[in-house]
Design a protein around this motif. Structure first.
Motif, PDB file in Angstrom:
ATOM      1  N   PRO A  77     153.456 -43.724  54.996  1.00 55.35           N
ATOM      2  CA  PRO A  77     154.534 -44.111  54.090  1.00 55.35           C
ATOM      3  C   PRO A  77     155.418 -45.242  54.622  1.00 55.35           C
ATOM      4  O   PRO A  77     155.921 -46.043  53.842  1.00 55.35           O
ATOM      5  N   ALA A  78     155.590 -45.355  55.931  1.00 61.51           N
ATOM      6  CA  ALA A  78     156.465 -46.387  56.490  1.00 61.51           C
ATOM      7  C   ALA A  78     155.705 -47.639  56.927  1.00 61.51           C
ATOM      8  O   ALA A  78     156.289 -48.533  57.540  1.00 61.51           O
ATOM      9  N   ALA A  79     154.418 -47.741  56.605  1.00 61.82           N
ATOM     10  CA  ALA A  79     153.614 -48.892  57.032  1.00 61.82           C
ATOM     11  C   ALA A  79     154.094 -50.170  56.369  1.00 61.82           C
ATOM     12  O   ALA A  79     154.409 -50.190  55.183  1.00 61.82           O
ATOM     13  N   SER A  80     154.115 -51.234  57.172  1.00 61.18           N
ATOM     14  CA  SER A  80     154.472 -52.555  56.643  1.00 61.18           C
ATOM     15  C   SER A  80     153.299 -53.096  55.822  1.00 61.18           C
ATOM     16  O   SER A  80     152.182 -52.567  55.870  1.00 61.18           O
ATOM     17  N   ALA A  81     153.554 -54.169  55.119  1.00 60.32           N
ATOM     18  CA  ALA A  81     152.493 -54.815  54.339  1.00 60.32           C
ATOM     19  C   ALA A  81     151.379 -55.280  55.270  1.00 60.32           C
ATOM     20  O   ALA A  81     150.193 -55.159  54.944  1.00 60.32           O
ATOM     21  N   GLY A  82     151.751 -55.809  56.448  1.00 57.26           N
ATOM     22  CA  GLY A  82     150.750 -56.258  57.407  1.00 57.26           C
ATOM     23  C   GLY A  82     149.881 -55.122  57.907  1.00 57.26           C
ATOM     24  O   GLY A  82     148.667 -55.268  58.048  1.00 57.26           O
ATOM     25  N   MET A  83     150.493 -53.991  58.178  1.00 60.16           N
ATOM     26  CA  MET A  83     149.727 -52.827  58.640  1.00 60.16           C
ATOM     27  C   MET A  83     148.814 -52.335  57.519  1.00 60.16           C
ATOM     28  O   MET A  83     147.657 -51.992  57.759  1.00 60.16           O
ATOM     29  N   ARG A  84     149.321 -52.298  56.310  1.00 55.84           N
ATOM     30  CA  ARG A  84     148.498 -51.876  55.174  1.00 55.84           C
ATOM     31  C   ARG A  84     147.285 -52.793  55.016  1.00 55.84           C
ATOM     32  O   ARG A  84     146.175 -52.329  54.800  1.00 55.84           O
TER      33      ARG A  84
ATOM     34  N   MET B 230     153.003 -64.385  69.200  1.00 60.51           N
ATOM     35  CA  MET B 230     153.646 -63.380  70.039  1.00 60.51           C
ATOM     36  C   MET B 230     154.498 -62.447  69.198  1.00 60.51           C
ATOM     37  O   MET B 230     154.434 -61.250  69.357  1.00 60.51           O
ATOM     38  N   GLN B 231     155.285 -63.008  68.291  1.00 60.04           N
ATOM     39  CA  GLN B 231     156.126 -62.198  67.413  1.00 60.04           C
ATOM     40  C   GLN B 231     155.257 -61.252  66.591  1.00 60.04           C
ATOM     41  O   GLN B 231     155.565 -60.086  66.473  1.00 60.04           O
ATOM     42  N   ARG B 232     154.157 -61.747  66.029  1.00 58.43           N
ATOM     43  CA  ARG B 232     153.275 -60.916  65.215  1.00 58.43           C
ATOM     44  C   ARG B 232     152.704 -59.764  66.034  1.00 58.43           C
ATOM     45  O   ARG B 232     152.674 -58.635  65.575  1.00 58.43           O
ATOM     46  N   LYS B 233     152.267 -60.043  67.262  1.00 52.54           N
ATOM     47  CA  LYS B 233     151.684 -59.009  68.098  1.00 52.54           C
ATOM     48  C   LYS B 233     152.702 -57.907  68.382  1.00 52.54           C
ATOM     49  O   LYS B 233     152.387 -56.729  68.317  1.00 52.54           O
ATOM     50  N   SER B 234     153.924 -58.279  68.696  1.00 54.98           N
ATOM     51  CA  SER B 234     154.926 -57.260  69.016  1.00 54.98           C
ATOM     52  C   SER B 234     155.261 -56.417  67.800  1.00 54.98           C
ATOM     53  O   SER B 234     155.541 -55.233  67.927  1.00 54.98           O
ATOM     54  N   LEU B 235     155.239 -57.010  66.594  1.00 56.06           N
ATOM     55  CA  LEU B 235     155.494 -56.232  65.381  1.00 56.06           C
ATOM     56  C   LEU B 235     154.386 -55.212  65.152  1.00 56.06           C
ATOM     57  O   LEU B 235     154.652 -54.064  64.811  1.00 56.06           O
ATOM     58  N   ILE B 236     153.149 -55.619  65.354  1.00 57.05           N
ATOM     59  CA  ILE B 236     152.020 -54.696  65.176  1.00 57.05           C
ATOM     60  C   ILE B 236     152.096 -53.600  66.228  1.00 57.05           C
ATOM     61  O   ILE B 236     151.931 -52.424  65.933  1.00 57.05           O
ATOM     62  N   SER B 237     152.385 -53.961  67.473  1.00 62.69           N
ATOM     63  CA  SER B 237     152.486 -52.964  68.535  1.00 62.69           C
ATOM     64  C   SER B 237     153.606 -51.982  68.263  1.00 62.69           C
ATOM     65  O   SER B 237     153.472 -50.795  68.490  1.00 62.69           O
ATOM     66  N   ALA B 238     154.742 -52.489  67.789  1.00 65.18           N
ATOM     67  CA  ALA B 238     155.892 -51.620  67.522  1.00 65.18           C
ATOM     68  C   ALA B 238     155.584 -50.639  66.406  1.00 65.18           C
ATOM     69  O   ALA B 238     156.099 -49.530  66.391  1.00 65.18           O
ATOM     70  N   GLU B 239     154.741 -51.020  65.482  1.00 69.45           N
ATOM     71  CA  GLU B 239     154.421 -50.169  64.344  1.00 69.45           C
ATOM     72  C   GLU B 239     153.248 -49.227  64.621  1.00 69.45           C
ATOM     73  O   GLU B 239     153.103 -48.201  63.972  1.00 69.45           O
ATOM     74  N   CYS B 240     152.439 -49.542  65.605  1.00 65.03           N
ATOM     75  CA  CYS B 240     151.231 -48.770  65.892  1.00 65.03           C
ATOM     76  C   CYS B 240     151.569 -47.538  66.745  1.00 65.03           C
ATOM     77  O   CYS B 240     152.115 -47.664  67.842  1.00 65.03           O
ATOM     78  N   PRO B 241     151.233 -46.335  66.280  1.00 66.06           N
ATOM     79  CA  PRO B 241     151.538 -45.134  67.064  1.00 66.06           C
ATOM     80  C   PRO B 241     150.800 -45.094  68.404  1.00 66.06           C
ATOM     81  O   PRO B 241     151.316 -44.542  69.373  1.00 66.06           O
TER      82      PRO B 241
END
Length: 158
Positions: free
Chosen positions: A145-152, A1-12
């Motif tokens: 430029p602001a992408a996390s390692a996970g997003m990259r 759940m935590q991982r999903k919310s981090l990806i959602s928060a970072e995804c435009p």
């Protein structure tokens, strides 16, 4: 759940849908960008329940898509005017019109996007900052430029 919310928060896309992805919100923005401003105009156009319309208008104001302006003090009445952020949403709605016409207008096109001056139909396109057109199949999403390692890692499927 935590991982999903981090990806959602970072995804435009996820961030955008959180603010305007609900059915009524998009239709309210459609009407606002078409010139409707007042609660009763939205209500008549959409046939939406008043409490739902109030919630959606408040959400769009909070998201910075609409600005609430008083036009009457007695009784208090407001109009809802698209902000610059709301005006930028026009391209999203026009892309949806073109996409819907292309894929879901079996009975024929009831609404189309046209050039105001000539009335010629237009299609959404991608362009570089300098204005050069780029074919859609030549575009891709890459980490910013602001992408996390996970997003990259997710976007660089090497």
């Amino acid at each position: 759940m935590q991982r999903k919310s981090l990806i959602s928060a970072e995804c435009p896309i996820a961030r955008s849908l959180e603010r305007v992805g609900e059915w009524w919100s998009m239709l309210i923005m459609r009407d606002a960008l078409h010139g409707l401003r007042r609660f009763d105009e939205f209500s008549r156009s959409l046939g939406i329940a008043p409490n739902m319309l109030t919630r959606r208008l408040n959400g769009l104001v909070e998201a910075g898509m609409l600005e609430r302006r008083a036009y009457s003090e007695r009784p208090p009445r407001y109009e809802y005017v698209p902000t610059a952020r709301g005006e930028d949403f026009r391209m999203v709605l026009m892309a949806l019109v073109a996409w819907g016409n292309r894929h879901y207008a079996e009975e024929g096109i009831s609404v189309e996007v046209v050039e105001r001056e000539t009335g010629r139909p237009v299609q959404p396109v991608m362009a570089t900052a300098e204005g050069a057109l780029v074919a859609m199949d030549q575009c891709e999403v890459q980490p910013g430029p602001a992408a996390s390692a996970g997003m990259r890692q997710r976007l660089n499927r090497e």
